[in-house]
Design a protein around this motif. Sequence first.
Motif, PDB file in Angstrom:
ATOM      1  N   ASN A  63      60.375  29.160 -39.690  1.00 18.18           N
ATOM      2  CA  ASN A  63      59.284  28.188 -39.784  1.00 18.18           C
ATOM      3  C   ASN A  63      58.527  27.991 -38.471  1.00 18.18           C
ATOM      4  N   HIS A  99      67.940  27.330 -48.306  1.00 15.42           N
ATOM      5  CA  HIS A  99      66.841  27.923 -49.068  1.00 15.42           C
ATOM      6  C   HIS A  99      67.281  28.251 -50.492  1.00 15.42           C
ATOM      7  N   ASN A 109      55.037  27.232 -39.539  1.00  8.16           N
ATOM      8  CA  ASN A 109      54.933  25.997 -40.314  1.00  8.16           C
ATOM      9  C   ASN A 109      55.246  24.755 -39.487  1.00  8.16           C
ATOM     10  N   VAL A 152      56.022  22.811 -46.800  1.00  9.84           N
ATOM     11  CA  VAL A 152      57.076  23.610 -46.172  1.00  9.84           C
ATOM     12  C   VAL A 152      57.510  22.975 -44.852  1.00  9.84           C
ATOM     13  N   ASP A 199      50.454  23.375 -49.222  1.00 15.70           N
ATOM     14  CA  ASP A 199      51.668  24.191 -49.216  1.00 15.70           C
ATOM     15  C   ASP A 199      52.282  24.267 -47.819  1.00 15.70           C
TER      16      ASP A 199
END
Length: 322
Positions: free
Chosen positions: A124, A66, A127, A177, A173
């Motif tokens: 995540n 990250h 996501n 990700v 978005d």
Amino acid sequence: MPSKGMRNVFFKSPSPSRTAMIPPASPSCTFSESLMDENIEIAESLITKWDSTNVSSFANVTSLFHADPHEAKQYLNSVRDLQAAMQHLVTENSSSEQIVAAQNLMQLAMKRLEKEFYQILSVNRANLDPESVSARSSRSSEARSSTSDFEESDESEEDEFRFGTELDDSISDVERVSMIAMADLKAIADCMISSGYGRECVKIYKIIRKSIVDESLYHLGVERQISLSHLQKMDWEMVELKIKTWLNAVKVAVKTLFYGERILCDHVFSASDSIRESCFSEISKEAAISLFGFPKPWQSARKPGENVSHIGPIRSNIRPLA
């Protein structure tokens, strides 16, 4: 993947000391040996910088992937170079002090990558839901079919996306990700598998992804198997409601949940057919048994003369999985 014997040579030493350094090469070393020494030194600088065992360090509270994606890529390349150097050293002198020092570095690197892998999967969870993964797969398929350059590898495509050269505005978005997380997970898995640490990587993956599958089924209204005596006490209206809920759950599970998990597992563990097959099986097996074991007790519990027309669509919903 390295053989068990090779891994025993590489990865069974005591925990490394943070002050241990790679011994200098002898003055008479060959060009090949000098190159190996250089690879080890480069790996040492990056691996010790991101040593997660140092509780007071910046690396312990920061994600490498990250914080600095480019350095993360350099880190993975350094680990591969370190592995190659270790293999070279073993062929030259299996008792070399350099092997022990390189082995200690490899242990530090694997601990770091385990931590990164866990963090990416955990952070995540939303996501990497099956819907996002499925959308990512569809977009990739469309992109491949619309380009004339079919020689470009998947790894090159992922690198281009991960490092910002193909971030078009049409990607949401959430999907962006998701794609980055999938690329990072695959890169870490490839590195750990090639270094002989596939088992540690898979263990983390199974725990997190299985919990997501089980949670998804729960939200779809899928219940654990109910006792026959309990079913026989239900009125037909309740039975109809539960059957409708189950039919909807089957459609979602077949088209999205299991499909998305399969795509993600195949992508992350593309380096090993056996790993991705066993991994997906263990993640989905219990959930599939719970889901598709639903019709049998309901049919056994029905009273004579009751309408069973709602059970008819069961086969048509299961057939796409065959």
